[in-house]
Design an enzyme around this catalytic site. Structure first.
Site, PDB file in Angstrom:
ATOM      1  N   ALA A  21       0.845  -1.193   0.000  1.00  0.00           N
ATOM      2  CA  ALA A  21       0.000   0.000   0.000  1.00  0.00           C
ATOM      3  C   ALA A  21       0.878   1.240   0.000  1.00  0.00           C
ATOM      4  CB  ALA A  21      -0.894  -0.015   1.229  1.00  0.00           C
ATOM      5  N   CYS A  22       0.257   2.375  -0.292  1.00  0.00           N
ATOM      6  CA  CYS A  22       0.946   3.664  -0.292  1.00  0.00           C
ATOM      7  C   CYS A  22       1.774   3.815   0.985  1.00  0.00           C
ATOM      8  CB  CYS A  22      -0.090   4.787  -0.369  1.00  0.00           C
ATOM      9  SG  CYS A  22       0.575   6.445  -0.236  1.00  0.00           S
ATOM     10  N   PRO A  23       3.004   4.198   0.918  1.00  0.00           N
ATOM     11  CA  PRO A  23       3.799   4.614  -0.247  1.00  0.00           C
ATOM     12  C   PRO A  23       4.663   3.489  -0.822  1.00  0.00           C
ATOM     13  CG  PRO A  23       4.943   5.265   1.737  1.00  0.00           C
ATOM     14  CD  PRO A  23       3.758   4.435   2.170  1.00  0.00           C
ATOM     15  N   GLY A  24       4.283   2.248  -0.587  1.00  0.00           N
ATOM     16  CA  GLY A  24       5.078   1.106  -1.043  1.00  0.00           C
ATOM     17  C   GLY A  24       5.507   1.138  -2.505  1.00  0.00           C
ATOM     18  N   ASP A  48      -2.450  -1.102  -6.052  1.00  0.00           N
ATOM     19  CA  ASP A  48      -2.922   0.046  -5.266  1.00  0.00           C
ATOM     20  C   ASP A  48      -3.459   1.104  -6.236  1.00  0.00           C
ATOM     21  OD1 ASP A  48      -2.888   1.634  -2.696  1.00  0.00           O
ATOM     22  OD2 ASP A  48      -1.568   2.881  -3.901  1.00  0.00           O
TER      23      ASP A  48
END
Lengths: 83, 181
Positions: A21-24, A48
């Site tokens: 998920a953000c910021p992944g 995402d």
């Protein structure tokens, strides 16, 4: 670029950030871009939704050329050319 | 007359220098809250900014410093009140609570479950990433003293400095983005 054109591209590297998920995806992209040469193509897999908006903005800031998106069933493939 | 002109010239020189320096591609953030959700938001913004090649400087103050405590470490030479504070405040990021819907810890536990399901990184993971990508953490010394925290009980973080408000102000003045969380 159209989906047809994108499908013909042979990417120099693929970053599989599916499931993060953000910021992944952004951090994965940032890490991987350092490993390719200018002018080479990087492809990012992301599940995402937000990444589809974020990566073009990131490219704009980093002066990489955003090429487009191919939508797969459960994820997106984002293409960019390193500046 | 002469001195007045000199002062004016000096003033102008100062302004020109400030213009020359301008702002850097830098994010400067005050991390004040010790709530789990707010610390997480701060770290997501910080790591995101680092991915944008921005220099990132986090100024940890007051309750937020609890997030940087290492559960396995203890501070030495604390007086009674400092020991009390140390016991009452969360010992490290896994002990932080949600700012809303904590419900005696149930809400926080549920949120951690949901975060795992959505593959959202935990604060511990985010701090590790932050260290790897060169995000600076500055801890306010005054707050540390107030809470009775010692430097030796903080986590091992590669870019950690103990400092004061002047450091934050200098960083913030040259940053394009300043935030308070």
């Amino acid at each position: 670029m159209s989906t047809e054109e994108l499908k013909k591209i042979k990417s120099n590297t693929i970053v599989d950030a599916r499931g993060t998920a953000c910021p992944g995806p952004l951090l994965a992209a940032k890490k991987a871009i350092g490993e390719i040469e200018s002018g080479e193509i990087m492809e990012i897999y992301s599940s995402d939704e937000g990444t589809k908006n974020d990566i073009p903005k990131w490219c704009n800031k980093m002066t990489h050329e955003f090429l487009g998106i191919i939508e797969e069933d459960s994820y997106s493939r984002l293409f960019l050319k390193k500046a | 007359m002469g001195t007045e002109l000199e002062t004016q010239i000096a003033d102008l020189k100062k302004q020109v220098n400030q213009l020359k320096e301008g702002t850097k591609d830098q994010l400067s953030m005050v991390v004040f809250s010790g709530d789990m959700d707010k610390i997480l938001a701060a770290l997501i913004i910080a790591t995101g900014a680092a991915a944008f090649d921005m220099k990132v400087k986090l100024f940890f103050t007051f309750w937020a410093i609890s997030a940087l405590r290492d559960p396995a470490k203890n501070g030495k030479g604390k007086n009674f009140i400092e020991k009390m504070f140390g016991m009452m405040l969360p010992k490290g990021s896994p002990k932080l609570k949600l700012s809303n819907m904590n419900m005696g810890g149930m809400g926080t536990a549920m949120m951690k479950g949901i975060m795992k399901k959505h593959k959202v990184a935990s604060i511990e993971e985010m701090l590790k990433t932050a260290g790897e990508i060169g995000i600076e953490i500055n801890i306010c010394e005054m707050s540390m003293n107030l809470m009775g925290f010692k430097k030796e009980e903080m986590i091992d973080y590669p870019h950690m400095t103990i400092c004061g408000v002047a450091t934050f102000l200098t960083d913030a003045a040259e940053s394009k983005i300043q935030l308070f969380i």
